[in-house]
Design a protein around this motif. Structure first.
Motif, PDB file in Angstrom:
ATOM      1  N   ASP A  16       0.895  -1.113   0.151  1.00  0.00           N
ATOM      2  CA  ASP A  16       0.154  -0.034   0.039  1.00  0.00           C
ATOM      3  C   ASP A  16       0.705   1.393  -0.164  1.00  0.00           C
ATOM      4  O   ASP A  16       1.951   1.132   0.237  1.00  0.00           O
ATOM      5  CB  ASP A  16      -0.868   0.001   1.251  1.00  0.00           C
ATOM      6  CG  ASP A  16      -2.068  -0.846   1.204  1.00  0.00           C
ATOM      7  OD1 ASP A  16      -2.722  -0.831   0.282  1.00  0.00           O
ATOM      8  OD2 ASP A  16      -1.814  -1.867   2.119  1.00  0.00           O
ATOM      9  N   ALA A  17       0.158   2.579  -0.305  1.00  0.00           N
ATOM     10  CA  ALA A  17       0.797   3.607  -0.168  1.00  0.00           C
ATOM     11  C   ALA A  17       1.244   3.747   1.676  1.00  0.00           C
ATOM     12  O   ALA A  17       0.340   3.535   2.333  1.00  0.00           O
ATOM     13  CB  ALA A  17       0.100   4.745  -0.558  1.00  0.00           C
ATOM     14  N   PHE A  18       2.352   4.503   1.816  1.00  0.00           N
ATOM     15  CA  PHE A  18       2.513   4.926   3.025  1.00  0.00           C
ATOM     16  C   PHE A  18       2.747   6.529   3.206  1.00  0.00           C
ATOM     17  O   PHE A  18       3.625   6.797   2.624  1.00  0.00           O
ATOM     18  CB  PHE A  18       3.546   4.075   3.654  1.00  0.00           C
ATOM     19  CG  PHE A  18       3.930   3.972   5.050  1.00  0.00           C
ATOM     20  CD1 PHE A  18       3.376   3.071   6.022  1.00  0.00           C
ATOM     21  CD2 PHE A  18       4.560   5.121   5.591  1.00  0.00           C
ATOM     22  CE1 PHE A  18       3.815   2.988   7.342  1.00  0.00           C
ATOM     23  CE2 PHE A  18       4.696   5.131   7.111  1.00  0.00           C
ATOM     24  CZ  PHE A  18       4.437   4.279   7.891  1.00  0.00           C
ATOM     25  N   LEU A  19       2.010   7.208   3.937  1.00  0.00           N
ATOM     26  CA  LEU A  19       2.125   8.615   3.968  1.00  0.00           C
ATOM     27  C   LEU A  19       2.616   9.197   5.273  1.00  0.00           C
ATOM     28  O   LEU A  19       2.103   8.855   6.340  1.00  0.00           O
ATOM     29  CB  LEU A  19       0.907   9.208   3.460  1.00  0.00           C
ATOM     30  CG  LEU A  19       0.213   9.060   2.160  1.00  0.00           C
ATOM     31  CD1 LEU A  19      -1.012   9.950   2.008  1.00  0.00           C
ATOM     32  CD2 LEU A  19       1.278   9.300   1.094  1.00  0.00           C
ATOM     33  N   ILE A  20       3.612   9.922   5.207  1.00  0.00           N
ATOM     34  CA  ILE A  20       4.171  10.667   6.571  1.00  0.00           C
ATOM     35  C   ILE A  20       4.111  12.001   6.274  1.00  0.00           C
ATOM     36  O   ILE A  20       4.519  12.775   5.316  1.00  0.00           O
ATOM     37  CB  ILE A  20       5.821  10.250   6.717  1.00  0.00           C
ATOM     38  CG1 ILE A  20       5.896   8.740   6.773  1.00  0.00           C
ATOM     39  CG2 ILE A  20       6.207  10.682   8.168  1.00  0.00           C
ATOM     40  CD1 ILE A  20       7.241   7.942   6.441  1.00  0.00           C
ATOM     41  N   VAL A  21       3.516  12.848   7.334  1.00  0.00           N
ATOM     42  CA  VAL A  21       3.471  14.200   7.534  1.00  0.00           C
ATOM     43  C   VAL A  21       4.358  14.645   8.510  1.00  0.00           C
ATOM     44  O   VAL A  21       4.415  14.099   9.540  1.00  0.00           O
ATOM     45  CB  VAL A  21       2.257  14.848   7.529  1.00  0.00           C
ATOM     46  CG1 VAL A  21       2.242  16.303   7.860  1.00  0.00           C
ATOM     47  CG2 VAL A  21       1.223  14.529   6.421  1.00  0.00           C
ATOM     48  N   ILE A  22       5.291  15.553   8.029  1.00  0.00           N
ATOM     49  CA  ILE A  22       6.243  15.995   8.847  1.00  0.00           C
ATOM     50  C   ILE A  22       6.371  17.515   8.935  1.00  0.00           C
ATOM     51  O   ILE A  22       6.408  18.269   7.909  1.00  0.00           O
ATOM     52  CB  ILE A  22       7.734  15.537   8.541  1.00  0.00           C
ATOM     53  CG1 ILE A  22       8.753  15.870   9.527  1.00  0.00           C
ATOM     54  CG2 ILE A  22       8.275  15.812   6.995  1.00  0.00           C
ATOM     55  CD1 ILE A  22      10.167  15.307   9.513  1.00  0.00           C
ATOM     56  N   SER A  23       6.359  18.110  10.050  1.00  0.00           N
ATOM     57  CA  SER A  23       6.418  19.540  10.440  1.00  0.00           C
ATOM     58  C   SER A  23       7.749  20.052   9.829  1.00  0.00           C
ATOM     59  O   SER A  23       8.955  19.188  10.356  1.00  0.00           O
ATOM     60  CB  SER A  23       6.203  20.060  11.772  1.00  0.00           C
ATOM     61  OG  SER A  23       6.405  21.421  11.978  1.00  0.00           O
ATOM     62  N   GLU A  24       8.082  21.102   9.224  1.00  0.00           N
ATOM     63  CA  GLU A  24       9.361  21.674   8.865  1.00  0.00           C
ATOM     64  C   GLU A  24      10.249  21.916  10.051  1.00  0.00           C
ATOM     65  O   GLU A  24      11.294  21.861  10.140  1.00  0.00           O
ATOM     66  CB  GLU A  24       9.241  22.963   7.963  1.00  0.00           C
ATOM     67  CG  GLU A  24       8.839  23.985   8.912  1.00  0.00           C
ATOM     68  CD  GLU A  24       8.731  25.299   7.978  1.00  0.00           C
ATOM     69  OE1 GLU A  24       9.412  25.492   7.084  1.00  0.00           O
ATOM     70  OE2 GLU A  24       8.132  26.353   8.497  1.00  0.00           O
ATOM     71  N   GLY A  25       9.689  22.136  11.407  1.00  0.00           N
ATOM     72  CA  GLY A  25      10.593  22.387  12.471  1.00  0.00           C
ATOM     73  C   GLY A  25      10.826  21.129  13.411  1.00  0.00           C
ATOM     74  O   GLY A  25      11.351  21.105  14.327  1.00  0.00           O
ATOM     75  N   ASP A  26      10.308  19.680  12.776  1.00  0.00           N
ATOM     76  CA  ASP A  26      10.805  18.635  13.382  1.00  0.00           C
ATOM     77  C   ASP A  26      12.260  18.481  13.471  1.00  0.00           C
ATOM     78  O   ASP A  26      13.040  18.868  12.492  1.00  0.00           O
ATOM     79  CB  ASP A  26      10.056  17.424  12.800  1.00  0.00           C
ATOM     80  CG  ASP A  26      10.458  16.353  13.655  1.00  0.00           C
ATOM     81  OD1 ASP A  26       9.394  15.909  14.578  1.00  0.00           O
ATOM     82  OD2 ASP A  26      11.327  15.315  13.470  1.00  0.00           O
ATOM     83  N   GLU A  27      12.748  18.151  14.714  1.00  0.00           N
ATOM     84  CA  GLU A  27      14.072  18.034  14.975  1.00  0.00           C
ATOM     85  C   GLU A  27      14.685  17.009  14.229  1.00  0.00           C
ATOM     86  O   GLU A  27      16.036  17.225  14.021  1.00  0.00           O
ATOM     87  CB  GLU A  27      14.447  17.744  16.479  1.00  0.00           C
ATOM     88  CG  GLU A  27      14.011  16.463  17.127  1.00  0.00           C
ATOM     89  CD  GLU A  27      12.605  16.316  17.265  1.00  0.00           C
ATOM     90  OE1 GLU A  27      12.117  15.192  18.072  1.00  0.00           O
ATOM     91  OE2 GLU A  27      11.854  17.211  17.241  1.00  0.00           O
ATOM     92  N   ILE A  28      14.093  16.255  13.687  1.00  0.00           N
ATOM     93  CA  ILE A  28      14.665  15.169  12.851  1.00  0.00           C
ATOM     94  C   ILE A  28      15.054  15.649  11.333  1.00  0.00           C
ATOM     95  O   ILE A  28      16.065  15.371  10.976  1.00  0.00           O
ATOM     96  CB  ILE A  28      13.796  13.770  12.803  1.00  0.00           C
ATOM     97  CG1 ILE A  28      13.699  13.302  14.200  1.00  0.00           C
ATOM     98  CG2 ILE A  28      14.581  12.630  12.128  1.00  0.00           C
ATOM     99  CD1 ILE A  28      14.865  12.953  15.082  1.00  0.00           C
ATOM    100  N   GLY A  29      13.931  16.140  10.909  1.00  0.00           N
ATOM    101  CA  GLY A  29      14.273  16.584   9.495  1.00  0.00           C
ATOM    102  C   GLY A  29      13.625  15.524   8.454  1.00  0.00           C
ATOM    103  O   GLY A  29      14.192  14.463   8.764  1.00  0.00           O
TER     104      GLY A  29
END
Length: 324
Positions: free
Chosen positions: A218-231
């Motif tokens: 299946d598709a796997f979608l991840i939303v990440i905030s630009e300020g997340d410390e991981i990047g």
């Protein structure tokens, strides 16, 4: 509350633009005209205040622009206003034009600037929260947040179509330097598989646990905030280490989230806060931000406004529930 008669109010938009700023300007102009107050617009934020770049504002023109994104007055970030010399020049322009009150539409940097300005300038200031990040205390929502979330949702829905066609993993970066509100709202509302925000210390480990069991069915979608410390780049590399055969793409929505027509919520919020800002000046308030808490007008001192409004409580619980 005492009644104050102002003769000349100025307004400017500062920092990043956000949908709904023109609606706020419309509310300000209508209330000022009804109250018999002269109103001037200052172009390009603090830069225009330093340069004396004043323009008249017309309610009829703004009435036709409440559906437009961006800001009629333009906006800018000003390094010169950070200096005492720059603030003194701004004060001279206010005095030269007999301006006796100031309304500023912007984010926490804008209000920090007003706090510094208040040390040498004794006219009243009123703030209106205009930032898509929703990272300001003293209001449930800031101007532009709802529009930005809707833009993110529209784009994430489209990305899901192509992701499912290829069974790909997509990392979708949304705005939010210090706050994960756009990420958590857009991620939950589109049913993404993981959401990474600056305020959470466990979201990344939850993601890696999920990726271990991902078999490209299946598709796997991840939303990440630009300020997340991981990047986004590091997240992508970690996913590849765990599952080197995955087909992975990174999409950064970027400044598309700031553009476009404001939502109905942002238009109404802008009008309400614009009128409230002028009312606050007429009531003798100063150095406060007009906001909405529990759908009621609320005024918060700038000292409290500049504290970051971050994802906590119920939203953290939702993140943990849907992130597992």
């Amino acid at each position: 509350m005492k009644n104050i008669k102002h003769r000349h109010i100025a307004v400017f938009t500062s920092g990043g633009d956000s949908p709904g700023m023109n609606a706020a300007l419309y509310g300000i102009v209508k209330k000022a005209e009804q109250s018999g107050i002269r109103l001037s617009g200052i172009r390009k934020g603090y830069e225009g205040l330093i340069d004396g770049d004043l323009v008249p504002l017309d309610a009829h023109k703004l009435q036709k622009m409440i559906h437009r994104g961006g800001t009629l007055l333009k906006t800018a970030r000003s390094k010169r206003f950070l200096t005492l010399e720059g603030r003194q020049r701004a004060l001279e322009n206010l005095q030269k034009n007999d301006i006796d009150a100031l309304i500023a539409i912007g984010g926490d940097g804008t209000f920090k600037g007003l706090l510094a300005f208040s040390e040498i300038c004794d006219i009243p200031f009123i703030g209106i929260p205009g930032t898509i990040d929703n990272d300001i205390s003293g209001t449930d929502y800031t101007l532009g947040f709802d529009s930005a979330v809707n833009t993110a949702i529209e784009n994430i829905d489209k990305i899901r179509d192509t992701a499912e066609s290829h069974n790909r993993i997509f990392l979708i970066e949304v705005m939010g330097r210090d706050s994960g509100y756009i990420a958590i709202h857009s991620g939950l509302c589109t049913g993404t598989d993981a959401i990474l925000i600056p305020e959470s210390g466990t979201d990344f480990m939850d993601l890696l646990d999920k990726i271990k069991n991902y078999h490209s069915e299946d598709a796997f979608l991840i939303v990440i905030s630009e300020g997340d410390e991981i990047g986004a780049e590091l997240v992508a590399s970690k996913i590849k280490q765990i599952n080197k055969d995955v087909d992975l793409r990174i999409t950064r929505l970027g400044h598309v989230q700031r553009g476009g027509n404001p939502s109905a919520l942002d238009r109404m919020l802008g009008i309400r806060l614009g009128v409230a800002a002028v009312d606050a000046l007429l009531q003798g308030r100063e150095n406060v931000m007009a906001g909405i808490l529990n759908n009621q007008l609320h005024f918060t001192p700038f000292e409290e406004v500049v504290k970051q409004h971050q994802v906590t409580g119920e939203f953290q619980e939702l993140l943990e529930l849907f992130g597992k």
